[in-house]
Motif scaffolding. Structure first.
Motif, PDB file in Angstrom:
ATOM      1  N   ILE A  54       0.826  -1.209   0.000  1.00  0.00           N
ATOM      2  CA  ILE A  54       0.000   0.000   0.000  1.00  0.00           C
ATOM      3  C   ILE A  54       0.861   1.260   0.000  1.00  0.00           C
ATOM      4  N   ALA A  55       1.876   1.302   0.853  1.00  0.00           N
ATOM      5  CA  ALA A  55       2.753   2.478   0.900  1.00  0.00           C
ATOM      6  C   ALA A  55       3.444   2.697  -0.440  1.00  0.00           C
ATOM      7  N   GLY A  56       3.868   1.613  -1.067  1.00  0.00           N
ATOM      8  CA  GLY A  56       4.527   1.717  -2.359  1.00  0.00           C
ATOM      9  C   GLY A  56       3.591   2.233  -3.435  1.00  0.00           C
ATOM     10  N   LEU A  57       2.335   1.808  -3.385  1.00  0.00           N
ATOM     11  CA  LEU A  57       1.351   2.289  -4.350  1.00  0.00           C
ATOM     12  C   LEU A  57       1.068   3.772  -4.163  1.00  0.00           C
ATOM     13  N   ARG A  58       0.970   4.187  -2.916  1.00  0.00           N
ATOM     14  CA  ARG A  58       0.754   5.613  -2.656  1.00  0.00           C
ATOM     15  C   ARG A  58       1.914   6.438  -3.197  1.00  0.00           C
TER      16      ARG A  58
END
Length: 269
Positions: A133-137
């Protein structure tokens, strides 16, 4: 452009094996093929595509940039080499294969380079693989208005990645499920066998239908014609709410994760 809901995965398939599998798959009606620089089979796939005589527009090609090519110049030149090996003018989708969170090359560089590759016409769409999720953000911040076509991640009945799935659905991000059959484990599962019996299907078809009914694309693989044909028929299977609930109960979380290289994988959600 959209990512096809069903395609052929070619991980671990090389040489004459990948040639035979791709040829048979195209004969059966597959029209999406997933490969990667790291699979070392792009040239063989390109040869079979040329020999097939199919119009280029009918086959959706996905490849992935391996971490060794994350530097801007290396990414651009390696993708051109992938395009050449596949014997096309451009690929339909190019993904960053692994985020490599502690690597020397930061997301700002490789994602910006991927965006540049798209602007140069080497690829129609761009996306990522194995991002949390952090990487997608972070990726969305870096790419701005450029859409992320998909995030390709491991999802199967025993690893359902619910936090990531919830985030993706909320944000309108498409997911592609790989290892949907849990490297064949689904075939011996009693729950999936029972659901398959009810529908006159196979456990593999049930697992693939389960993923597609959640909106994921799937890219199963096999070296056997019968299995390739059977997998394709999963697109015609509709599961009930009860079926979906029974499969949901099979989730065992991260303990069932199959793919997670220590040097490249993120901190999974």
């Amino acid at each position: 452009m959209t990512v096809p809901r069903f395609g052929l995965g070619t991980f671990r398939l090389k040489g004459d094996v990948v040639r035979d599998v791709v040829r048979i798959s195209l004969e059966l009606g597959y029209r999406a093929i997933d490969t990667a620089q790291g699979y070392e089979n792009e040239a063989e796939i390109g040869d079979v595509l040329q020999e097939s005589g199919l119009p280029r527009a009918e086959v959706f090609l996905t490849t992935k940039i391996k971490p060794a090519h994350f530097r801007r110049e290396a990414l651009l030149s390696s993708l051109q080499e992938s395009v050449d090996r596949l014997r096309v003018d451009q690929v339909d989708l190019t993904l960053i294969h692994w985020p490599v969170p502690n690597g020397e090359v930061k997301p700002e560089e490789y994602l910006s380079a991927l965006k540049e590759a798209q602007s140069r016409g080497l690829t129609k769409q761009i996306g990522v693989s194995n991002f949390n999720i952090a990487g997608l953000r972070e990726a969305r911040e870096i790419l701005g208005d450029t859409p992320i076509a998909t995030n390709q991640v491991e999802i199967h009945p025993y690893l359902q990645n619910r936090k990531l799935v919830e985030f993706a659905h909320k944000e309108g991000l498409h997911l592609t499920s790989y290892m949907t059959l849990a490297v064949g484990k689904v075939m011996g599962d009693e729950v999936l066998q029972d659901i398959a019996h009810i529908h006159g299907a196979t456990p593999a078809q049930v697992a693939l239908a389960w993923a597609m009914q959640q909106g994921f694309s799937v890219i199963p693989s096999s070296t056997k014609r019968a299995n390739l044909g059977s997998n394709l028929e999963a697109q015609n299977l509709t599961l009930t709410e009860e079926d979906m609930a029974r499969i949901a109960a099979l989730d065992r979380g991260g303990a069932e994760r199959i793919a997670s290289p220590a040097t490249a994988a993120p901190d999974w959600d």
